[in-house]
Design a protein around this motif. Sequence first.
Motif, PDB file in Angstrom:
ATOM      1  N   ALA A  33       2.822  -5.994  -0.888  1.00 27.78           N
ATOM      2  CA  ALA A  33       2.548  -6.565   0.433  1.00 27.78           C
ATOM      3  C   ALA A  33       3.292  -7.862   0.691  1.00 27.78           C
ATOM      4  O   ALA A  33       3.508  -8.234   1.841  1.00 27.78           O
ATOM      5  CB  ALA A  33       1.051  -6.778   0.599  1.00 27.78           C
ATOM      6  N   SER A  34       3.687  -8.563  -0.370  1.00 22.57           N
ATOM      7  CA  SER A  34       4.407  -9.818  -0.155  1.00 22.57           C
ATOM      8  C   SER A  34       5.771  -9.576   0.477  1.00 22.57           C
ATOM      9  O   SER A  34       6.270 -10.399   1.242  1.00 22.57           O
ATOM     10  CB  SER A  34       4.573 -10.565  -1.479  1.00 22.57           C
ATOM     11  OG  SER A  34       5.257  -9.762  -2.418  1.00 22.57           O
ATOM     12  N   VAL A  35       6.371  -8.432   0.174  1.00 25.24           N
ATOM     13  CA  VAL A  35       7.710  -8.124   0.687  1.00 25.24           C
ATOM     14  C   VAL A  35       7.630  -7.278   1.961  1.00 25.24           C
ATOM     15  O   VAL A  35       8.334  -7.531   2.934  1.00 25.24           O
ATOM     16  CB  VAL A  35       8.537  -7.383  -0.387  1.00 25.24           C
ATOM     17  CG1 VAL A  35       9.859  -6.872   0.194  1.00 25.24           C
ATOM     18  CG2 VAL A  35       8.795  -8.307  -1.568  1.00 25.24           C
ATOM     19  N   PHE A  36       6.757  -6.279   1.935  1.00 21.85           N
ATOM     20  CA  PHE A  36       6.663  -5.342   3.066  1.00 21.85           C
ATOM     21  C   PHE A  36       5.408  -5.660   3.862  1.00 21.85           C
ATOM     22  O   PHE A  36       4.293  -5.374   3.439  1.00 21.85           O
ATOM     23  CB  PHE A  36       6.626  -3.894   2.553  1.00 21.85           C
ATOM     24  CG  PHE A  36       7.827  -3.540   1.725  1.00 21.85           C
ATOM     25  CD1 PHE A  36       9.042  -3.214   2.327  1.00 21.85           C
ATOM     26  CD2 PHE A  36       7.764  -3.553   0.341  1.00 21.85           C
ATOM     27  CE1 PHE A  36      10.157  -2.909   1.565  1.00 21.85           C
ATOM     28  CE2 PHE A  36       8.874  -3.238  -0.434  1.00 21.85           C
ATOM     29  CZ  PHE A  36      10.072  -2.926   0.181  1.00 21.85           C
ATOM     30  N   ASN A  37       5.598  -6.277   5.010  1.00 20.69           N
ATOM     31  CA  ASN A  37       4.445  -6.681   5.824  1.00 20.69           C
ATOM     32  C   ASN A  37       4.698  -6.283   7.265  1.00 20.69           C
ATOM     33  O   ASN A  37       5.441  -6.950   7.985  1.00 20.69           O
ATOM     34  CB  ASN A  37       4.245  -8.197   5.718  1.00 20.69           C
ATOM     35  CG  ASN A  37       3.001  -8.647   6.472  1.00 20.69           C
ATOM     36  OD1 ASN A  37       2.511  -7.963   7.360  1.00 20.69           O
ATOM     37  ND2 ASN A  37       2.501  -9.808   6.112  1.00 20.69           N
TER      38      ASN A  37
END
Length: 77
Positions: A33-37
């Motif tokens: 989730a840190s990269v793909f939001n």
Amino acid sequence: MSDIVKHYSNGAVTVVWKPGLCAHSENCWRGLASVFNPGKKPWIDVTASDTESIIAQVSKCPSGALSIERENKGSQE
Ligand code: SF4
């Protein structure tokens, strides 16, 4: 189908995103989730994790919407 292609580079690898292929499986943002939001713009932030984690998560995209290009600066395969 959209033929848009977006590129997000962290200097080591480029995440290639083809929205027209996305199956909305949610694997990417549930897994990293840190990269793909999807709530952010741009929705992919390749600076938010390490390269190996990004590669591993992209490999789990079931549709081919996400792929990786390695940036082999100085060496050609
Ligand atoms: S994992 Fe791939 S198919 Fe699933 S939401 Fe992400 S980009 Fe789309």
